[in-house]
Design an enzyme around this catalytic site. Structure first.
Site, PDB file in Angstrom:
ATOM      1  N   ILE A   1       0.789  -1.278  -0.090  1.00 21.15           N
ATOM      2  CA  ILE A   1       0.009  -0.008  -0.010  1.00 21.15           C
ATOM      3  C   ILE A   1       0.792   1.126   0.152  1.00 21.15           C
ATOM      4  O   ILE A   1       1.482   1.354   0.906  1.00 21.15           O
ATOM      5  CB  ILE A   1      -0.998   0.208   1.304  1.00 21.15           C
ATOM      6  CG1 ILE A   1      -1.826  -1.283   1.374  1.00 21.15           C
ATOM      7  CG2 ILE A   1      -1.818   1.196   1.208  1.00 21.15           C
ATOM      8  CD1 ILE A   1      -2.502  -1.688   0.021  1.00 21.15           C
TER       9      ILE A   1
ATOM     10  N   ASN B   1       0.140   4.345  -0.145  1.00 23.07           N
ATOM     11  CA  ASN B   1      -0.402   5.285   0.657  1.00 23.07           C
ATOM     12  C   ASN B   1      -1.794   4.831   1.584  1.00 23.07           C
ATOM     13  O   ASN B   1      -2.632   4.870   1.024  1.00 23.07           O
ATOM     14  CB  ASN B   1      -0.545   6.785  -0.052  1.00 23.07           C
ATOM     15  CG  ASN B   1      -1.101   8.059   0.708  1.00 23.07           C
ATOM     16  OD1 ASN B   1      -1.769   7.938   1.745  1.00 23.07           O
ATOM     17  ND2 ASN B   1      -0.445   9.317   0.535  1.00 23.07           N
TER      18      ASN B   1
ATOM     19  N   THR C   1      -4.895   7.463   0.976  1.00 23.54           N
ATOM     20  CA  THR C   1      -5.535   7.491  -0.411  1.00 23.54           C
ATOM     21  C   THR C   1      -6.120   5.844  -0.617  1.00 23.54           C
ATOM     22  O   THR C   1      -7.122   5.745  -1.233  1.00 23.54           O
ATOM     23  CB  THR C   1      -4.588   7.724  -1.530  1.00 23.54           C
ATOM     24  OG1 THR C   1      -3.482   6.806  -1.473  1.00 23.54           O
ATOM     25  CG2 THR C   1      -3.977   9.149  -1.275  1.00 23.54           C
TER      26      THR C   1
ATOM     27  N   GLN D   1     -10.136   4.948  -1.391  1.00 20.55           N
ATOM     28  CA  GLN D   1     -10.362   4.590  -2.489  1.00 20.55           C
ATOM     29  C   GLN D   1     -11.333   3.218  -2.255  1.00 20.55           C
ATOM     30  O   GLN D   1     -12.474   3.150  -2.708  1.00 20.55           O
ATOM     31  CB  GLN D   1      -9.295   3.947  -3.221  1.00 20.55           C
ATOM     32  CG  GLN D   1      -8.357   4.793  -4.151  1.00 20.55           C
ATOM     33  CD  GLN D   1      -9.673   5.540  -5.276  1.00 20.55           C
ATOM     34  OE1 GLN D   1     -10.035   4.646  -6.221  1.00 20.55           O
ATOM     35  NE2 GLN D   1      -9.998   6.860  -5.128  1.00 20.55           N
TER      36      GLN D   1
ATOM     37  N   LYS E   1      -0.476  -4.279  -5.905  1.00 18.17           N
ATOM     38  CA  LYS E   1      -1.518  -5.112  -6.533  1.00 18.17           C
ATOM     39  C   LYS E   1      -2.676  -3.825  -7.198  1.00 18.17           C
ATOM     40  O   LYS E   1      -3.243  -4.417  -8.173  1.00 18.17           O
ATOM     41  CB  LYS E   1      -2.042  -5.786  -5.554  1.00 18.17           C
ATOM     42  CG  LYS E   1      -1.112  -7.202  -5.437  1.00 18.17           C
ATOM     43  CD  LYS E   1      -2.208  -8.089  -4.557  1.00 18.17           C
ATOM     44  CE  LYS E   1      -1.597  -9.652  -4.540  1.00 18.17           C
ATOM     45  NZ  LYS E   1      -2.412 -10.742  -3.781  1.00 18.17           N
TER      46      LYS E   1
ATOM     47  N   GLY F   1      -8.290   0.229  -6.528  1.00 18.98           N
ATOM     48  CA  GLY F   1      -9.087   1.291  -6.900  1.00 18.98           C
ATOM     49  C   GLY F   1     -10.503   0.616  -7.371  1.00 18.98           C
ATOM     50  O   GLY F   1     -11.555   1.227  -6.893  1.00 18.98           O
ATOM     51  N   GLU F   2     -10.476  -0.557  -7.947  1.00 17.28           N
ATOM     52  CA  GLU F   2     -11.674  -1.271  -8.220  1.00 17.28           C
ATOM     53  C   GLU F   2     -12.109  -2.281  -7.358  1.00 17.28           C
ATOM     54  O   GLU F   2     -12.999  -3.241  -7.729  1.00 17.28           O
ATOM     55  CB  GLU F   2     -11.560  -1.529  -9.677  1.00 17.28           C
ATOM     56  CG  GLU F   2     -11.227  -0.566 -10.586  1.00 17.28           C
ATOM     57  CD  GLU F   2     -11.127  -0.686 -11.958  1.00 17.28           C
ATOM     58  OE1 GLU F   2     -12.241  -0.989 -12.601  1.00 17.28           O
ATOM     59  OE2 GLU F   2     -10.033  -0.902 -12.642  1.00 17.28           O
TER      60      GLU F   2
END
Length: 760
Positions: A649, A651, A654, A658, A721, A724-725
């Site tokens: 990760i 950040n 963020t 997400q 990895k 966001g989705e």
């Protein structure tokens, strides 16, 4: 093609505040339609009022008579340009002003250009068309639709995956289910409207437009306009919401560019929200049939998944999520098949986690039904079917932390307090239901280039043609540079969103952080290499030290043992004021042409289930509590907990944002979102934010995100990895599971509304 890079220092990066956060919250960030443009004219679209047929005559005299109208671009005016192409770069092959055939309601029939927006809009409404009208086919079950197998028709689905003898295994299974599920049409409704601003300076064309793919658009627009790509520049510094809708370029861009050339001044066209429903892409409705067979011990012996998806007449758009669902659990046998249904609609496109959102919804709903049929706890049922290898090709997972996600999320949620009996939990007038579901998203990356410049006074500039679509990629790219070069974030600047910068792939498929950070890492390591060589070669404090023993921190080059040299001193030795390095990243397994494709605007994705050595996925577990009023049947979601494992990760701030946004969207998919269709006329009905329902603050209460530590350096040099989705994939199924637990009513068709609970 990759050079080995040292392992990242930390698996979870600092929660650094977005470097563009202040600009955004103070209104200083310039979005494409906000950029001041001298002498700009305004464009407004005129669109068709039928869904199928042909334009026999277009009446424009009244429109041309409106004071301030400069030009109207319509049939015949685009003949010197090439037609759009369907694919990853182009949204559709429908060429609205090259062909008078009408393929869908709201198709572009003209662009009016005027001195003011008001004049352009008034004139566009005065354009009238005579049609040779035909009866349209709206969707599933409509007369006249064409159904064909999907495999091989689209890059999203190469084949229908299968393994073992499904028919025999299903027939002999001790416990089995056979159920159907569906998801509706859903439309992107970003806060930032879709727009195009085109301006010419001689033969140089600059386009300001919200884009997730500036490099690809540059190449595609040049092809359509039959000009040198070197003469085209796409600028998109910030994107105010996209989630796939601003990935493929629409036909509008070329039309506005032609209009600007004709009137000899910049033209800006901002598409109304109502028109966006027809002139942009959307998530197509899907249908599913899931068959699962299992032994009484809960082990799945047979899994079958059939899917159907709606698309336009000419384009074979399909997402085909069976590639993921067929690999989710430890099935002994798998059988899948996907079909495309061609109707008289505009071509669909990518929407956040395009295949997984509808297909995993069906699978996870079925998994809950199967757990009930077995009399087994839904979490335990999934744990029993946790695979060591994926069932299709027998490949290992590069990492798979799904059980850890379930363990941590279940503990935080309080799953152990759940009474399994349907309808047994309540508080006053409210029935309480608890549900869970798995989230999954393929881990991929694509070729990417980046330029990094480090000056003697410790200033860092990162340049990459990626896109800030709201995910914070500017910030994480800056963090990677700061980490590798030992510089504070306050000295890092990041430039993105411009096709003149080093090319990057489309910002979609959760690949941006992995791809961009890998390219930035390589560029930074090239800078480090030059600095280290100079530091050990001179007579300074690091003379004779080996490069492998050096690192950078606090604007110093440091060696194991404590010796260090100031960055400024090393630059003096080198007799330069700055070092600038350009690096290209290509994922392992890339073809020899991968980087050439990057510069040609084509993204070659690698990872997911297509990797030859291992299957690469990010995973999550989501738990939802719903309250259903026993009298009114209104549904509330007071809390949701999600635990996610997505490699490194970059950040945590963020990342949490997400994942939180994804789960909130998932609640919307479960209970709110649906585009209503007038089946008689193949027309969208609720084309505004008054009637197209999305969650508001009152709908969202407690949302908790758990980041499960995971190290996976097999996916890419950065170990990222992408997530966001991931967050919205399992939410809707978890909500449906909770609704069943509360009410005993199994709702298989989204969205779940009050009338579903009253009428059943």
């Amino acid at each position: 093609m990759n050079q080995a890079a040292p392992a990242p220092k930390e698996n979870q990066g600092e929660p650094v505040v977005r470097i563009d956060g202040r600009l955004k919250v103070t209104g200083q960030a310039s979005y494409p339609a906000d950029i001041a443009t001298a002498n700009v004219a305004y464009g407004a679209l005129a669109t068709s009022s039928i869904a199928r047929g042909k334009v026999s005559k277009l009446h424009t005299d009244d429109a041309r008579a409106v004071p301030g109208v400069l030009d109207i671009v319509t049939y015949g005016d685009m003949d010197q340009t090439d037609t759009p192409k369907f694919g990853n770069t182009g949204a559709s092959s429908i060429a609205p002003l090259h062909d008078k055939t009408i393929f869908h309601d709201g198709q572009i029939i003209a662009l009016v250009v005027a001195e003011t927006f008001e004049a352009a809009e008034e004139a566009s409404m005065l354009i009238r068309a005579d049609y040779e009208d035909e009866s349209p086919s709206a969707s599933f079950d409509s007369e006249g639709v064409k159904v064909e197998p999907a495999a091989g028709k689209s890059p999203m689905l190469q084949e229908d995956v299968k393994a073992g003898d499904f028919d025999a295994a299903y027939a002999s299974a001790a416990v089995k289910i056979d159920q159907k599920y569906s998801t509706p049409t859903q439309h992107h409704n970003p806060i930032e409207l879709f727009s195009t601003t085109a301006m010419w300076q001689g033969d140089q064309l600059t386009v300001h437009e919200p884009s997730q793919n500036v490099t690809g658009w540059k190449i595609e627009l040049a092809r359509q306009l039959k000009i040198d790509p070197a003469n085209v520049r796409i600028v998109s510094p910030y994107v105010g919401g996209a989630f796939g809708s601003k990935g493929p370029m629409t036909a509008r861009t070329a039309i506005v560019a032609v209009a600007a050339h004709r009137v000899g001044r910049p033209v800006r066209c901002v598409v109304s929200r109502m028109q966006a429903f027809n002139t942009q892409t959307y998530r197509a409705e899907t249908r599913h049939r899931i068959r699962i067979g299992a032994g009484k011990d809960g082990r799945i012996t047979a899994f079958g998944h059939e899917g159907w998806e709606v698309t336009s007449r000419p384009d074979p758009y399909v997402v085909g999520g069976t590639s993921a669902t067929g690999r989710m659990y430890n099935y002994d046998s798998v059988l899948t098949h996907v079909s495309i249904v061609h109707a008289d609609r505009n071509t669909p496109g990518y929407m956040r986690s395009p295949p997984e959102t509808p297909y995993v919804y069906a699978l996870e709903n079925a998994m809950d039904e199967m757990a009930v049929a077995l009399g087994m706890d839904p979490v335990e049922f999934r744990r029993i079917n946790e695979p060591e290898k994926e069932p299709i090709g027998g490949k290992p997972f590069s990492s798979r932390s799904l059980v850890k996600c379930y363990d941590q999320a279940a503990e935080a949620f309080g799953w152990s307090k759940r009474d399994a009996a349907v309808g047994s939990m309540r508080e006053g007038d409210w029935l309480v239901g608890l549900g869970c579901a798995t989230a999954i998203y393929p881990t991929a990356s694509a070729p990417c280039a980046a330029r990094v410049r480090l000056t003697a006074d410790g200033q860092v500039r990162v340049q990459c043609g990626s896109h800030e679509i709201g995910t914070g990629v500017r910030t994480v790219a800056g963090q990677m540079a700061a980490e590798r070069l030992g510089i504070g974030m306050d000295k890092v600047s990041v430039e993105m969103g411009d096709s003149t910068l080093p090319p990057a792939p489309v910002s979609g498929g959760s690949i941006s952080t992995a791809s961009v950070c890998s390219a930035v890492l390589k560029a930074c390591d090239a800078v480090r290499g030059k600095l280290f060589a100079a530091a050990v070669a001179g007579d300074g404090p690091l003379a004779g030290s080996g490069n492998a023993k050096l690192d950078m921190e606090q604007e110093k080059i440091v060696a194991i043992g404590g010796k260090s040299a100031r960055l400024s001193d090393v630059f003096k030795v080198m007799q330069v004021g700055a070092i600038e390095e350009y690096a290209e990243f290509a994922p392992r397994g890339s073809t020899p042409e991968a980087l050439k494709k990057l510069y040609a605007g084509q993204a070659e994705f690698h990872g997911g289930d297509q990797d030859k050595e291992s299957v690469k996925y990010a995973f999550g577990a989501e738990f939802v509590e719903v309250r259903v009023n026993s009298y009114t049947r209104e549904i509330r979601v007071p809390r949701i907990v999600g635990a996610f494992a997505a490699g490194r990760i970059m950040n945590t701030r963020t990342a949490r944002s997400q994942l939180m946004g994804g789960m909130i969207w998932g609640i919307g998919q479960a209970l709110h979102e649906a585009t209503e269709i007038d089946r008689r006329n193949a027309r969208y009905v609720n084309r505004d934010l008054q009637d197209y329902l999305v969650p508001v603050n009152a709908d969202i209460k407690q949302v908790d995100v758990i980041l499960v530590p995971e190290v996976d350096l097999d996916v890419n040099p950065a170990g990222v990895k992408g997530l966001g989705e991931l967050g919205n994939v399992g939410t809707a199924a978890a909500v449906a599971s909770a609704v069943y637990h509360a009410t005993g009513k199994r709702i298989r068709d989204l969205p779940i509304r009050i009338d579903d609970l009253i009428s059943r």
